[in-house]
Scaffold this active site. Sequence first.
Site, PDB file in Angstrom:
ATOM      1  N   HIS A 228      -9.629  -3.851   9.831  1.00 15.78           N
ATOM      2  CA  HIS A 228      -9.545  -3.669   8.379  1.00 15.78           C
ATOM      3  C   HIS A 228      -9.981  -4.921   7.617  1.00 15.78           C
ATOM      4  O   HIS A 228     -10.331  -4.831   6.442  1.00 15.78           O
ATOM      5  CB  HIS A 228      -8.104  -3.350   7.954  1.00 15.78           C
TER       6      HIS A 228
ATOM      7  N   ALA B 201       1.486   0.024  10.777  1.00 19.93           N
ATOM      8  CA  ALA B 201       1.259  -1.383  10.473  1.00 19.93           C
ATOM      9  C   ALA B 201       0.440  -1.485   9.200  1.00 19.93           C
ATOM     10  O   ALA B 201      -0.055  -0.475   8.702  1.00 19.93           O
ATOM     11  CB  ALA B 201       0.523  -2.071  11.620  1.00 19.93           C
ATOM     12  N   MET B 202       0.308  -2.715   8.677  1.00 22.41           N
ATOM     13  CA  MET B 202      -0.372  -2.892   7.400  1.00 22.41           C
ATOM     14  C   MET B 202      -1.257  -4.125   7.421  1.00 22.41           C
ATOM     15  O   MET B 202      -0.824  -5.202   7.817  1.00 22.41           O
ATOM     16  CB  MET B 202       0.684  -2.987   6.282  1.00 22.41           C
ATOM     17  N   GLU B 203      -2.486  -3.940   6.933  1.00 15.98           N
ATOM     18  CA  GLU B 203      -3.542  -4.953   7.076  1.00 15.98           C
ATOM     19  C   GLU B 203      -3.563  -6.017   5.983  1.00 15.98           C
ATOM     20  O   GLU B 203      -4.626  -6.589   5.699  1.00 15.98           O
ATOM     21  CB  GLU B 203      -4.898  -4.231   7.092  1.00 15.98           C
TER      22      GLU B 203
ATOM     23  N   HIS C 276      -6.882  -1.943  15.027  1.00 15.48           N
ATOM     24  CA  HIS C 276      -7.065  -1.244  13.749  1.00 15.48           C
ATOM     25  C   HIS C 276      -6.829  -2.184  12.562  1.00 15.48           C
ATOM     26  O   HIS C 276      -7.678  -2.289  11.668  1.00 15.48           O
ATOM     27  CB  HIS C 276      -6.105  -0.047  13.696  1.00 15.48           C
ATOM     28  N   GLU C 277      -5.703  -2.863  12.555  1.00 13.46           N
ATOM     29  CA  GLU C 277      -5.389  -3.725  11.406  1.00 13.46           C
ATOM     30  C   GLU C 277      -6.358  -4.905  11.349  1.00 13.46           C
ATOM     31  O   GLU C 277      -6.790  -5.303  10.264  1.00 13.46           O
ATOM     32  CB  GLU C 277      -3.942  -4.227  11.458  1.00 13.46           C
TER      33      GLU C 277
ATOM     34  N   GLU D 272       0.853  -1.177   0.000  1.00 13.02           N
ATOM     35  CA  GLU D 272       0.000   0.000   0.000  1.00 13.02           C
ATOM     36  C   GLU D 272       0.898   1.239   0.000  1.00 13.02           C
ATOM     37  O   GLU D 272       1.878   1.261   0.738  1.00 13.02           O
ATOM     38  CB  GLU D 272      -0.917   0.036   1.232  1.00 13.02           C
TER      39      GLU D 272
HETATM   40  N1  TRP Z   1      -3.261   0.862   5.727  1.00 11.08           N
HETATM   41  C1  TRP Z   1      -2.280   1.113   6.749  1.00 11.08           C
HETATM   42  C2  TRP Z   1      -3.045   1.408   8.022  1.00 11.08           C
HETATM   43  O1  TRP Z   1      -3.845   2.263   8.079  1.00 11.08           O
HETATM   44  C3  TRP Z   1      -1.409   2.291   6.451  1.00 11.08           C
HETATM   45  C4  TRP Z   1      -0.072   1.990   5.883  1.00 11.08           C
HETATM   46  C5  TRP Z   1       0.824   1.076   6.318  1.00 11.08           C
HETATM   47  C6  TRP Z   1       0.538   2.654   4.804  1.00 11.08           C
HETATM   48  N2  TRP Z   1       1.942   1.166   5.555  1.00 11.08           N
HETATM   49  C7  TRP Z   1       1.800   2.104   4.636  1.00 11.08           C
HETATM   50  C8  TRP Z   1       0.152   3.663   3.966  1.00 11.08           C
HETATM   51  C9  TRP Z   1       2.678   2.563   3.655  1.00 11.08           C
HETATM   52  C10 TRP Z   1       1.006   4.113   2.986  1.00 11.08           C
HETATM   53  C11 TRP Z   1       2.253   3.565   2.826  1.00 11.08           C
HETATM   54  O2  TRP Z   1      -2.913   0.755   8.984  1.00 11.08           O
HETATM   55 ZN    ZN Z   2      -5.709   1.742   8.452  1.00 17.31          ZN
END
Ligand code: TRP
Ligand code: ZN
Length: 867
Positions: A300, A261-263, A296-297, A120
Amino acid sequence: MSQQPQAKFRSDYQSPEFIISDIDLVFDLNDTNTLVSATSKVQQLKQSTDLLLEGEGMKLVSLKIDDVEYSDFTQTDTQLTIHNVSGDFTLTIITEINPQENTALEGLYKSGDGFCTQCEAEGFRRITYYLDRPDVLARFTTKVIADKEAYPHLLSNGNRISQGDLDGGKHFVHWQDPFPKPAYLFALVAGNFDVLTDTYKTKSGRDVALEIYVDQGNLDRTPHAMTSLINSMKWDEERFDLEYDLDIYMIVAVDFFNMGAMENKGLNVFNSKFVLAKQETATDTDYLGIEAVIGHEYFHNWTGNRVTCRDWFQLSLKEGLTVFRDQEFSSDLGSRSVNRINNVRIMRGPQFAEDASPMAHPIRPEKVIEMNNFYTLTVYEKGSEVIRMMHTLLGEANFQKGMKLYFERHDGTAATCEDFVLAMENASGIDLTQFRRWYSQSGTPVLTVSSSYDDAKNEYALTVKQHTPATEDQTDKLPLHIPFDIELYAQDGLVIQLRCNNEKVSNVLNVTEEEQTFIFEQVSEKPVVSLLREFSAPVKLNYAYSDEELIFLMVHAQNDFARWDAGQMLLANYIRKNIANIQDDKELVLPQSVVDAFRGVLLNAELEHAFIAEMFVLPNHNEITGWFDTVDVDAIDKALGFIKQTLATELKDEFSATYHSLKQGSYSVEHDAIGKRALRNCSLSYLAKTEIGEALVEAQYQDADNMTDTMAAMGAANAAELSIRQTLMNDFSAKWSHDGLVMDKWFILQGSNPSSEALSIIKETMNHKAFSLKNPNRTRSLIGSFAGGNAVNFHSKTGEGYAFLGDILIEMNESNPQVASRLVDPLLKFKKYDSDRQSLIKAQLQRLADLDNLAKDLYEKVTKALA
Ligand code: TRP
Ligand code: ZN
């Protein structure tokens, strides 16, 4: 700039000409040359026979159509166009990438000894040429091949379908994700980890395997993350009736990560800061942050993954909603009022500041050059406030009906913000036509309220005017639909029922016009009014409260938030007054009545400890900056120092008694124990400003058995510039220099050091063995806290602070443009400062603008600011 980056517009959205329904990926992992083979089932949807794929920073090794070498294509730096293709076909692309050299931390990169991905928003295009847009959803399979000894764990999305050994000491694992997803939710991780496992039984009785992967040796710091995950899964079932949908849920903690973090579907990748905690290394704030981000994650998975975004302009569809959900989660598990206070602080401080900056944008932006620049406080936090306003207008039951309808209509698809609002509207029957303007209008509305009481008629009238000042992106503003929550109190503190036109009415008034008067009947005495309760809308409030009324509300308001807000307004009045006094060379003042009101709060045994601590947190420098057109940095600092000093001196005995009475025998992270520590450490921060402070701080540092108390002692020593500061800093660094996450706390103290020597100390600190500009956490801790949290030194009239940041940004423009683009924000706000400082800041922005390799991220912000 050789070629100027181009903006994309929301209004230009076109549905895809081709889609990919299935993709099979094979990764042969190598530090410097990883081969990626991608086999996609492509389908032509429109007339065009040119298939345009996104791709950056890769070597194209081979391209086949239906298994035959194909050469009818053209390439640019960012795109691959395959000509003369139509119907359904199979596309096989092999690319070569270099994870080792990837310091931008987008796409596939090395974090420490392992591999991980971040896709993302537009990182997948750094892995292979693809239709890298969120409305193209494909079923993914991923085969990961790597050296078995160095990378025993090979992870990707979905379920493990096979694994085995290969020649040359390699092995593979093959993954299949049954849920179609956009490429931004793809993830791959390889490494040698310790794993904490557990299981969760969903409410329909399915067993889900839970796995948390961390660097070896960190297993003792993972239980809190696991507890938080299980709590999240349970909460989403109970409050939203949403159940997890795969048989496995994995979380990996990595040290190099640009965000929180990333979902990614079934395989969340986390900044290790939001996973690892034990009492010796993590503060209570860290513990609560982990709970919130894990939540949060996890949330998602439904709001983001099952229903994703049609295009990136719709980002708030998933982020605003998911922030709302994580805020509710934290509030249901912990203290609702303390959570609300902290969320409102973020709105009034940094979010309002963003609205006032050159980067002002609506929660659904209209125009974007670099998408990474729009993961903002506006999209996330104001986006969540917009969801919260709908929740306020509809009520929990209707809101949940709206959520059900939203999933019924859009599960498995890519949706828009409009789809969400329409579902809420249809499910509730409440007209949201005017409300929709919150999605298209940027800026912070100002509510100006006046009141009058008619003795003869027993009527109380409130006149509410709304006005949204022009922002840098948008001049014309329309009236918004503002839910305005109020309450009236009689002098004895009892609530007066609101009545209009002979009927009881709700506390939430619908403000929809530029000017509106609400008349309340049967009000038998002049009341005290509590306005914008719970911060029912993200607006600035102007109302001429007297000190007496604010002190009354601090005592009598029915909810904690309103009491806190009254205290903040009272403090705000004296901060403003004293700033003016400093400028006019007059004596500084804080009346006894104000001091006594705060004494009353401190001594009130009925209040939550954590809440009392919040009452004593003064508005910070950044928030105060937002109250002025032109700010006087030094006067703000002096005024804040005076108020803190006066409360400390006047309430010394009470703080001291509180401090000693709240000592706890043994450590726990229960909410009550956190609250006690918060109030005790708040007391310490005031006592540090008195003659007994030094000894208390030193003793607390020596005795502490947990990081919360250690950091409270160090923070107090830092803020009060105690002579013990350096001794504590040295001791801490000797003890923790092997641990980057812990050292971040120390770097923050260096960055926010109020001493006039701060900048030279910071420059030296960059040579500390635990520091690296390649690591975003380290950089944000030291450099971010200086530029964003050390106003007096950063804005030094010499301009040295600005030049220092300029140098760092020039370096990071090449190594990590995404992080550079976040660090630049303080410079964008130059219009707030005097003309000398303005020219000094602009000179630094100009240095950036003159670079011939300025990344899109900085280009977008710098050109906006200099325009
Ligand atoms: N979707 C992620 C969140 O809200 C955000 C995120 C994680 C992100 N890594 C990223 C956005 C790198 C842009 C680039 O938890
Ligand atoms: Zn998010």
